[in-house]
Design an enzyme around this catalytic site. Structure first.
Site, short mmCIF file in Angstrom:
data_model
loop_
_atom_site.label_atom_id
_atom_site.label_comp_id
_atom_site.label_asym_id
_atom_site.label_seq_id
_atom_site.Cartn_x
_atom_site.Cartn_y
_atom_site.Cartn_z
N GLY A 1 8.25 -9.83 1.55
CA GLY A 1 8.16 -10.29 2.93
C GLY A 1 7.44 -11.62 2.99
N ASP B 1 -7.73 -4.84 15.07
CA ASP B 1 -6.38 -5.40 15.19
C ASP B 1 -5.33 -4.33 14.88
OD1 ASP B 1 -4.52 -7.33 15.77
OD2 ASP B 1 -4.66 -8.34 13.83
N LYS C 1 0.14 -10.80 -2.86
CA LYS C 1 0.23 -11.62 -1.64
C LYS C 1 -0.33 -13.01 -1.93
CE LYS C 1 -1.29 -11.48 3.19
NZ LYS C 1 -1.56 -10.58 4.30
N LYS D 1 -2.18 -2.30 15.36
CA LYS D 1 -0.86 -2.42 15.99
C LYS D 1 0.19 -2.09 14.93
CE LYS D 1 -1.03 -7.37 15.10
NZ LYS D 1 -0.87 -8.73 15.54
N ASP E 1 -4.19 -5.26 6.80
CA ASP E 1 -4.54 -6.45 7.58
C ASP E 1 -5.94 -6.35 8.19
OD1 ASP E 1 -4.06 -8.96 8.53
OD2 ASP E 1 -1.99 -8.48 9.04
N GLU F 1 -2.10 -2.70 -3.13
CA GLU F 1 -1.33 -1.49 -3.36
C GLU F 1 0.08 -1.71 -2.79
OE1 GLU F 1 -1.56 3.17 -1.78
OE2 GLU F 1 -3.07 1.73 -1.17
N THR G 1 -4.16 -8.80 19.19
CA THR G 1 -2.93 -9.06 19.94
C THR G 1 -3.14 -8.64 21.38
OG1 THR G 1 -1.77 -8.55 17.92
CG2 THR G 1 -0.46 -8.59 19.91
N ASN H 1 0.60 -4.02 11.62
CA ASN H 1 -0.45 -3.98 10.60
C ASN H 1 -0.53 -2.63 9.89
OD1 ASN H 1 -1.11 -6.58 11.11
ND2 ASN H 1 -2.78 -6.11 12.52
N1 LIG Z 1 1.40 -3.97 0.15
C1 LIG Z 1 2.65 -4.17 0.54
N2 LIG Z 1 3.64 -3.35 0.16
C2 LIG Z 1 4.91 -3.54 0.58
N3 LIG Z 1 5.28 -4.56 1.38
C3 LIG Z 1 4.34 -5.43 1.81
C4 LIG Z 1 2.98 -5.28 1.41
N4 LIG Z 1 2.26 -6.27 1.98
C5 LIG Z 1 3.11 -6.99 2.69
N5 LIG Z 1 4.37 -6.51 2.61
C6 LIG Z 1 5.57 -7.07 3.26
O1 LIG Z 1 5.38 -8.46 3.42
C7 LIG Z 1 5.40 -8.81 4.80
C8 LIG Z 1 4.38 -9.90 5.12
O2 LIG Z 1 3.08 -9.52 4.69
P1 LIG Z 1 1.83 -9.47 5.65
O3 LIG Z 1 2.07 -8.41 6.68
O4 LIG Z 1 0.62 -9.27 4.85
O5 LIG Z 1 1.87 -10.86 6.31
P2 LIG Z 1 1.26 -11.22 7.72
O6 LIG Z 1 1.73 -10.23 8.75
O7 LIG Z 1 1.49 -12.63 8.01
O8 LIG Z 1 -0.21 -10.89 7.42
P3 LIG Z 1 -1.37 -11.85 7.63
O9 LIG Z 1 -1.52 -11.91 9.11
O10 LIG Z 1 -2.49 -11.13 6.90
O11 LIG Z 1 -0.98 -13.13 6.96
C9 LIG Z 1 5.12 -7.51 5.54
O12 LIG Z 1 5.69 -7.57 6.79
C10 LIG Z 1 5.75 -6.47 4.63
O13 LIG Z 1 7.13 -6.36 4.90
#
Ligand SMILES: Nc1ncnc2c1ncn2[C@@H]1O[C@H](COP(=O)(O)OP(=O)(O)OP(=O)(O)O)[C@@H](O)[C@H]1O
Length: 346
Positions: A87, A203, A109, A205, A221, A158, A239, A208
């Site tokens: 993602g 946060d 990440k 929702k 998150d 994880e 949010t 997250n």
């Molecule tokens: N640990 C994980 N296992 C599986 N998929 C994940 C994992 N972490 C993130 N993802 C996928 O990657 C996408 C983006 O990651 P993440 O949610 O951390 O970004 P974000 O919403 O922008 O978070 P942040 O606000 O912390 O930057 C998620 O929507 C999810 O689909």
């Protein structure tokens, strides 16, 4: 490694190169299962090995001292076989990755330092790392460690085999009362653990929350989370739809903000939209939150309405405690059916 080389290596090493979305999902589930089998077959699991290595080399303390979380030269990109992107986050992509030595599958990440600085969120990220790496609970996403190169920070997370809960909710529009009760019970357990450690998430929702291989909640998150001593907390964050009245009104707030958000979450699971959403704009939503202008569609059960109304109390002290949530009649009514086939989303 430069960004283009990283992308190159991703394409070459892709665990799931060129497959369809459906088979991609199956592939991810297989990997998560392989993690689990790994864990079952070894008395000291790969996750433990990762954690042990992290703990030996990262002397993290919970006193909020920034120096304590400085990564030593332990983890580095070369230790991982990088797979397909899972993602895209605000500051970089998240990749499936396998630790070469142990074969353990994780989510890696990436955060681009320049973008963190530009958005003035370095402190927030540091806090997120410090808080999340100290948490150990089955319903909270583990952060095994972190490392960085010149341009990026990498978080070793994880791997949540069933991905984002938000996507399941959008696909199904709304969840059954049984499934919602199961998720809310697991959320209450995760929050009780956090609050005992004096951490407020702030946060909560659907975006997250991730789902593990068995469909279990993995709260993630921690960017807005704080250690909650007795001092005032008046930063406006989170949010809009999930903000409690005390934050909308700029007052001091404590752990009870998470109880309000849990009420909003319960409503959104059952109805498919948050309770105070107002398409005419932000100030209309704020007004509805401040007035606790709560309306239920007719299909919501009396027990669910009772729980939501007792969480969405204007006064933080009047909100149910997490213990009361876990023992609420709506939870108890559904508890015996949670393991029934067909309750979890496919
Ligand atoms: N640990 C994980 N296992 C599986 N998929 C994940 C994992 N972490 C993130 N993802 C996928 O990657 C996408 C983006 O990651 P993440 O949610 O951390 O970004 P974000 O919403 O922008 O978070 P942040 O606000 O912390 O930057 C998620 O929507 C999810 O689909």
């Amino acid at each position: 490694m430069s960004e283009s080389k990283l992308v190159d290596s991703l394409n070459r090493l892709s665990v799931n190169n060129g497959s369809t979305v459906a088979s991609g999902r199956q592939q991810l589930l297989r990997l998560a299962v392989s993690n689990q089998m790994h864990a079952n077959n070894n008395s000291s699991t790969s996750a433990d090995a990762l954690r042990e290595r992290q703990e030996r080399h990262y002397s993290l303390s919970s006193d909020g001292n920034n120096n304590s979380s400085k990564p030593l030269r332990n983890f580095h990109l070369g230790m991982f076989e990088i797979g397909k992107p899972l993602g895209k986050g605000k500051f970089g992509r998240v990749y499936l990755a396998k630790e070469k030595k142990t074969g353990y599958v994780v989510a890696l990440k990436t955060l681009h330092k320049e973008e963190l600085v530009h958005s003035k969120v370095e402190r927030q990220v540091r806090r997120e790392i410090e808080i999340q790496s100290n948490l150990r609970h089955k319903n909270i996403l583990r952060l095994f460690g972190h490392f960085h190169d010149e341009k990026r920070i990498f978080l070793i997370l994880e791997f949540a085999g069933r991905g984002e809960l938000y996507k399941h909710l959008r696909r199904q529009q709304r969840f059954s009362e049984e499934l919602s009760a199961k998720y809310i019970f697991q959320m209450a357990q995760a929050l009780a653990y956090l609050h005992k450690k004096h951490v407020i998430h702030r946060d909560i929702k659907p975006e997250n929350i991730l789902l593990g291989i068995d469909g279990e909640i993995k709260l993630s998150d921690f960017g807005w989370s704080v250690h909650a001593p007795s001092n005032r907390r008046t930063t406006l964050c989170g949010t809009l739809d999930y903000l409690p009245p005390e934050m909308v009104e700029g007052k001091e707030h404590g752990a009870k903000v998470d109880l309000w958000s849990l009420g909003v979450l319960t409503y959104e699971f059952l109805v498919g939209a948050p309770p105070f959403e107002d398409i005419s704009g932000h100030s209309a939503t704020y007004r509805r939150i401040a007035k606790v202008d709560l309306k239920f569609p007719s299909f919501i059960s009396a027990e669910a309405k009772d729980l939501i109304s007792r969480l969405l109390q204007h006064s933080p002290e009047k909100r149910l405690s997490l213990d009361q949530v876990m023992r609420h009649p709506w939870i108890l009514k559904h508890k015996n059916n949670w393991d029934r086939p067909g309750v979890d989303p496919q």
